[in-house]
Design a protein around this motif. Structure first.
Motif, mmCIF file in Angstrom:
data_model
loop_
_atom_site.group_PDB
_atom_site.id
_atom_site.type_symbol
_atom_site.label_atom_id
_atom_site.label_comp_id
_atom_site.label_asym_id
_atom_site.label_seq_id
_atom_site.Cartn_x
_atom_site.Cartn_y
_atom_site.Cartn_z
ATOM 1 N N UNK A 145 14.203 -14.453 40.057
ATOM 2 C CA UNK A 145 14.144 -15.052 41.399
ATOM 3 C C UNK A 145 15.538 -15.528 41.789
ATOM 4 N N UNK A 146 15.871 -15.385 43.048
ATOM 5 C CA UNK A 146 17.216 -15.771 43.478
ATOM 6 C C UNK A 146 17.355 -17.274 43.667
ATOM 7 N N UNK A 147 16.266 -17.931 44.001
ATOM 8 C CA UNK A 147 16.404 -19.367 44.303
ATOM 9 C C UNK A 147 15.202 -20.188 43.863
ATOM 10 N N UNK A 148 14.603 -19.821 42.714
ATOM 11 C CA UNK A 148 13.497 -20.637 42.189
ATOM 12 C C UNK A 148 14.030 -22.028 41.863
ATOM 13 N N UNK A 149 15.140 -22.058 41.112
ATOM 14 C CA UNK A 149 15.844 -23.317 40.854
ATOM 15 C C UNK A 149 17.033 -23.370 41.807
#
Length: 203
Positions: free
Chosen positions: A47-51
């Protein structure tokens, strides 16, 4: 190839008692501020922007639970050793983190992230001493390995190992990673898979 098909944010909180009520195994990720933790989590989960990644250290300020494939929890913990927050804030983070680590019964392993480019840092040594004194389950992940040669990374790990073994009986399992190059992803997800199997067998 091992991969996470479904990664879902569940909850953020400042108190481990408000963590999800579950019998699923849990894996905590923690490191010094700016060690590349968010980038690593996003790499592991595809995922690119989970965190949330940030050029400003100290972005993670809560205990963040993510459910992976409805089988296990990835827990993103606040970084330690960030100088540009107040002493009171650092104390609050420290208590929040230690309460979670000492009391969360389904915590299977703490993945401590270490910047592979640096000599042993005081904050890392102190945190690892805390883990050792409390006999908590541990693995190390040496991050940002793409920023230097593999030989240099191994040299720095050897220095870190020597420092740890002055207080520890043995060096914990470790992984070399680069979020940029996807290095270490297969190995880290593989060991989590093994620990999940062992967890199931114990139940």
């Amino acid at each position: 190839m091992k991969r996470i098909k479904n990664a879902e944010f569940v909850i953020s909180n400042t108190d481990y008692k408000k963590s999800p009520e579950t019998t699923l195994p849990e894996y905590a990720f923690i490191g010094r501020s700016n060690v590349g933790k968010s980038s690593l989590i996003n790499m592991l989960t595809d995922r690119k922007s989970l965190a949330k990644t940030s050029s400003r250290p100290g972005k993670t300020q809560l205990i963040n639970h993510f459910l992976m494939d409805e089988k296990w929890y990835l827990v993103d913990l606040p970084g330690y050793g960030y100088a540009k927050v107040s002493k009171k804030t650092n104390e609050n983070w420290g208590k929040m983190i230690s309460d979670y680590l000492l009391n969360r019964e389904n915590l299977v392993c703490i993945f401590v992230l270490i910047d592979s480019r640096l000599p042993p840092q005081k904050a890392d040594v102190q945190f690892l001493d805390f883990i050792g004194k409390n006999a908590l389950p541990l693995s190390l992940i040496f991050t940002k390995a793409d920023k230097q040669s593999l030989n240099k990374t191994h040299q720095n790990i050897a220095v870190f190992k020597k420092q740890m073994l002055s207080n520890w009986d043995e060096f914990p399992p470790y992984f070399i990673s680069s979020a940029e190059k996807q290095t270490g992803k297969e190995e880290i997800l593989g060991i989590i898979d093994q620990m999940n199997t062992a967890w199931e067998e114990q139940k």
